[in-house]
Design a protein around this motif. Structure first.
Motif, PDB file in Angstrom:
ATOM      1  N   MET A  30       0.819  -1.209   0.000  1.00 54.78           N
ATOM      2  CA  MET A  30       0.000   0.000   0.000  1.00 54.78           C
ATOM      3  C   MET A  30       0.853   1.260   0.000  1.00 54.78           C
ATOM      4  O   MET A  30       0.526   2.264  -0.627  1.00 54.78           O
ATOM      5  CB  MET A  30      -0.889  -0.020   1.252  1.00 54.78           C
ATOM      6  N   PHE A  31       1.995   1.186   0.691  1.00 51.83           N
ATOM      7  CA  PHE A  31       2.830   2.368   0.828  1.00 51.83           C
ATOM      8  C   PHE A  31       4.057   2.319  -0.070  1.00 51.83           C
ATOM      9  O   PHE A  31       5.019   3.038   0.150  1.00 51.83           O
ATOM     10  CB  PHE A  31       3.261   2.546   2.285  1.00 51.83           C
ATOM     11  N   LYS A  32       4.036   1.462  -1.084  1.00 49.27           N
ATOM     12  CA  LYS A  32       5.237   1.344  -1.902  1.00 49.27           C
ATOM     13  C   LYS A  32       5.418   2.609  -2.707  1.00 49.27           C
ATOM     14  O   LYS A  32       4.520   3.428  -2.870  1.00 49.27           O
ATOM     15  CB  LYS A  32       5.172   0.118  -2.809  1.00 49.27           C
ATOM     16  N   GLY A  33       6.637   2.766  -3.197  1.00 47.97           N
ATOM     17  CA  GLY A  33       6.939   4.006  -3.902  1.00 47.97           C
ATOM     18  C   GLY A  33       7.740   4.896  -2.985  1.00 47.97           C
ATOM     19  O   GLY A  33       7.984   4.572  -1.820  1.00 47.97           O
ATOM     20  N   GLU A  34       8.106   6.016  -3.519  1.00 43.32           N
ATOM     21  CA  GLU A  34       9.007   6.863  -2.768  1.00 43.32           C
ATOM     22  C   GLU A  34       8.254   7.700  -1.750  1.00 43.32           C
ATOM     23  O   GLU A  34       7.137   8.147  -1.991  1.00 43.32           O
ATOM     24  CB  GLU A  34       9.789   7.764  -3.722  1.00 43.32           C
ATOM     25  N   ALA A  35       8.899   7.917  -0.629  1.00 41.53           N
ATOM     26  CA  ALA A  35       8.303   8.745   0.410  1.00 41.53           C
ATOM     27  C   ALA A  35       8.487  10.202   0.045  1.00 41.53           C
ATOM     28  O   ALA A  35       9.503  10.597  -0.506  1.00 41.53           O
ATOM     29  CB  ALA A  35       8.990   8.454   1.739  1.00 41.53           C
ATOM     30  N   GLY A  36       7.472  10.976   0.359  1.00 42.87           N
ATOM     31  CA  GLY A  36       7.590  12.416   0.119  1.00 42.87           C
ATOM     32  C   GLY A  36       8.074  13.097   1.374  1.00 42.87           C
ATOM     33  O   GLY A  36       8.670  12.486   2.239  1.00 42.87           O
TER      34      GLY A  36
END
Lengths: 452, 338
Positions: free
Chosen positions: B327-333
């Protein structure tokens, strides 16, 4: 100066568990009210309901973390300060703690992250599910820790062998005679706590005439939950006390200040105790009521403290006064929420400044009631750490010098005081920011504002 | 020695491995936080661990609970024996947890500085002391016939354990930097990759030093390896995985680098477990007083019941944990607020 390691270990445990137990009841109670709010949001899909739920979720998150942090202390402390206890009960007591971690800590922590951070990533259905998982996780966590603590009160499903208590039946150990009454009593107390917390904060908004619609909605929900929970606590508390009467007669005698074994035993509404002289003064009591309540019969015999040797007496005054104060508060909760329901029914609730102020100052009271209840339960169990099997004085870690325990007590006092103040500050800031304007709405583009 | 006891020895190892792999990356990020001065970068680093840290920490509680349930004498001896050290770790963890959630709750500079320090220090202390604890377990503790610790706080600060501790710190720092490189973008990601390289070279060297020193010391730490040379496959696997970290990190293959780091941690735990078996806590003063699988465990009924519960509960947990990671994959802002 001679420091008593047993006394110091007991003080440290009381302080740390007392601090810790401010938070789980709040988060269990709030958790379920949040599920209700999320259910409404799922139905209406309105911004209003969304912002409302997110405001309370934010307060939930800030409170939950202090519960987590102070909870680690508890898991460590059985080993650090009560090593002999851990050796004696580990075959039985360790399992509920491990199960608590595997089945409930992971559940609530993982889904709380979704509830706090997942708003722009998943559907409202998933968010609702996350809120349900958090509430279930928190409640089941209470179940398993109460299983462990209840086993201390009414050990079952074991036999003594190899110098320790050894498991003979997991089901009997888990569902020992006091698990169910204590679980229900505690969880309902948590609902009262969460609801009155919400009531008090909603009252603050109404008194300041800020975010009035949000406050009215929260107040209505919280008041309803608080009233029902407070009323139900009466039979639940009674059910618990009946269990104590049957399984822990010395504790019941201390709770009720009953020195002489007697039929038609009186229930004391008020008195000043003199445990050394085994008497009470200025006593206001209802004859026969204790027999009736404890055993369902005016003529039933209730065992008094005189039937036990002095070295099996719990601290009488502390047990008696904490129990009676807790019951007094419980009655107050029923009365106060009933008044609120009445005012709501008459359409006067939101304008009644006196009631709103009452709700505001009542916020700490359920927390105090929870602590008093635990004092009754744990002090009332003394001198036993496992009822009738192991004395508290024989249970500490014999290799830890008293000076070290004193040092860590001081550290806990300082650190927990700091955390408490910080918690109040962050709550107040969230209240000043309010729903929608608060940091609840600050999550922009949670899909990641990746910089290039 | 029963099958159940051996099984639980292994399961505790699995839970410990789970802890150092999962909480390892947020402890490691906490380490680098200390050296990150730019506010935006700090926020981004925090974002990269925000959805995970709380669940990750539960692995520690699960491991502790499992040790209590399966080997209560180990729990009692170690926790009471290492009293002050564990209290230091505890206070660090308390501050770390609260700082993550409270840090962004005020505009005041003083507030942010305090909680930022709490976060870094609260991460670095466990990252160091957990290794020191492991070193002491490997080396053995002075125990009496009643299974109680007979040493002092300073017993724990021996050179071997401090070496393991510093190695562990380098291991967590590498792991955390690799996670940050993977979960962030832009400059901070590149910085993290370079930091990972630096920490990794220290980690790799120290790992080799640890193995060499252990061989020189010999004694009970090496006994199993002398008797069963095939066990060398574990440290060999660890070395291979550590080298793979360097290789993948240089090539910018971040996920494989992180995976290699996780594998290295698992292999290191296999290495230490193989050294200990069948002891849980060797007694350095008299082998007869060691806590073993056999003398420190719970009853077969408890071990069996716990095994069934673990086999049901852990897979369920892995499924929803993986789901949330997806769900939280991808880059953190940069967002750090809720």
């Amino acid at each position: 100066m001679h420091l008593d390691a047993v006394l110091l270990s007991r003080i440290q445990f009381a302080l740390t568990v007392g601090f810790h137990f401010l938070f789980p009841p709040l988060t269990i109670g709030l958790g379920w009210i949040i599920v209700w709010m999320m259910t409404r949001y799922k139905r209406t899909q309105s911004d209003f309901d969304r912002n409302l739920a997110r405001f309370w979720i934010k307060l939930f998150g800030l409170s939950f973390v202090v519960g987590v942090a102070s909870g680690i202390t508890m898991e460590f402390q059985f080993g650090t300060n009560w090593a002999q206890y851990s050796r004696f009960v580990g075959d039985i007591f360790g399992a509920p703690l491990a199960v608590e971690a595997i089945f409930t800590f992971f559940l609530e922590s993982t889904f709380l992250a979704v509830l706090l951070l997942g708003w722009d990533r998943v559907s409202t259905g998933v968010m609702w599910f996350a809120s349900l998982m958090v509430a279930i996780g928190a409640t089941l966590s209470a179940f398993w820790i109460l299983v462990a603590n209840s086993w201390q009160q009414t050990p079952a499903g074991y036999h003594l062998a190899n110098g320790r208590a050894e498991l003979t039946s997991f089901a009997q150990a888990v569902f020992n005679p006091s698990t169910l009454p204590r679980f229900l009593h505690t969880v309902d107390g948590a609902l009262i706590t969460g609801a009155m917390f919400m009531m008090g904060i909603s009252a603050w908004f109404l008194l300041k005439r800020r975010n009035v619609d949000f406050a009215k909605s929260s107040m209505r929900t919280a008041l309803l939950v608080a009233f029902v929970a407070a009323v139900i606590e009466l039979p639940l508390g009674h059910y618990h006390a009946v269990q104590v009467a049957h399984t822990q007669p010395a504790k019941l005698a201390a709770i009720e200040g009953l020195f002489k074994t007697q039929r038609r035993a009186p229930a004391i509404a008020f008195c000043i105790l003199n445990p050394d002289k085994c008497e009470t003064k200025y006593t206001v009591q209802i004859p026969g009521l204790l027999s009736l309540l404890a055993f369902g019969n005016w003529n039933a015999e209730v065992t008094g403290l005189e039937a036990f040797s002095r070295d099996e007496w719990p601290p009488i005054a502390m047990t008696f006064y904490s129990f009676h104060s807790m019951v007094l508060l419980g009655m107050y909760f029923i009365g106060m929420t009933a008044l609120g329901i009445f005012l709501l029914w008459r359409g006067k609730l939101f304008e009644s400044k006196r009631f709103l102020r009452l709700a505001l100052v009542s916020i700490p009271l359920p927390f105090i009631a929870n602590e008093l209840g635990w004092m009754t339960a744990e002090v009332g169990r003394q001198p036993w750490i496992v009822y009738k099997l192991l004395r508290t004085g024989d249970a500490i870690s014999i290799t830890v010098p008293a000076g070290q325990i004193l040092a860590t007590i001081i550290l806990f006092c300082l650190v927990y005081a700091l955390l408490f103040v910080a918690w109040i500050l962050v709550l107040r800031r969230e209240m000043r920011l309010g729903p929608a304007e608060g940091s609840a709405a600050l999550q922009r583009g949670a899909r990641g504002g990746a910089k290039s | 020695m029963s099958g159940l006891q051996v099984t639980w020895f292994c399961l505790i190892g699995v839970l410990l491995a789970g802890y150092i792999i999962m909480d390892g990356f947020d402890l490691g990020v906490g380490f680098w936080y200390l050296f990150t001065k730019n506010d935006n970068d700090r926020r981004t680093l925090m974002s990269s661990i925000l959805p995970y840290w709380d669940g990750n920490e539960v692995w520690l509680l699960t491991g502790g609970g499992a040790v209590f349930a399966a080997f209560p004498h180990v729990y009692a001896t170690v926790f009471s024996g290492l009293y002050l050290a564990l209290m230091i770790v505890l206070f660090a963890l308390i501050f770390r947890a609260v700082s993550i959630e409270f840090m962004s709750q005020s505009e005041s500079d003083g507030w942010k500085r305090f909680w930022s320090a709490a976060f870094s220090v609260g991460s670095i202390i466990p990252a160091l002391l957990l290794g020191v604890a492991m070193g002491n377990i490997l080396r053995g503790l002075p125990l009496d016939s009643q299974m109680n610790f007979t040493g002092s706080f300073f017993t724990l600060l021996n050179p071997y354990s401090l070496l393991i501790g510093v190695t562990g710190l380098a291991m967590f720092a590498t792991h955390g930097a690799l996670w940050a490189a993977m979960k962030t973008g832009g400059e901070i990601s590149e910085l993290s990759r370079r930091r990972a390289k630096g920490a990794w070279s220290v980690y790799a060297c120290l790992f080799v030093v640890c193995v060499v020193v252990t061989c020189i010391l010999g004694g009970h730490i090496l006994a199993n390896y002398v008797a069963y040379p095939f066990l060398w496959v574990f440290p060999a696997l660890a070395l291979f995985a550590i080298l793979a970290i360097g290789h993948y990190n240089n090539k910018g293959m971040k996920w494989r680098a992180f995976l290699s780091s996780s594998l290295a941690m698992l292999a290191i735990l296999l290495t230490t477990s193989a050294s200990l078996f069948p002891n849980m806590v060797p007694a350095i003063n008299d082998p007869a007083y060691s806590l073993t699988l056999m003398n420190a465990s719970s009853t077969p009924l408890t071990l069996k019941t716990m095994l069934i519960l673990a086999l049901v509960g852990v897979p369920i947990m892995l499924v929803y944990t993986a789901w949330v990671h997806m769900m939280f994959k991808g880059e953190a802002g940069e967002e750090v607020a809720y």
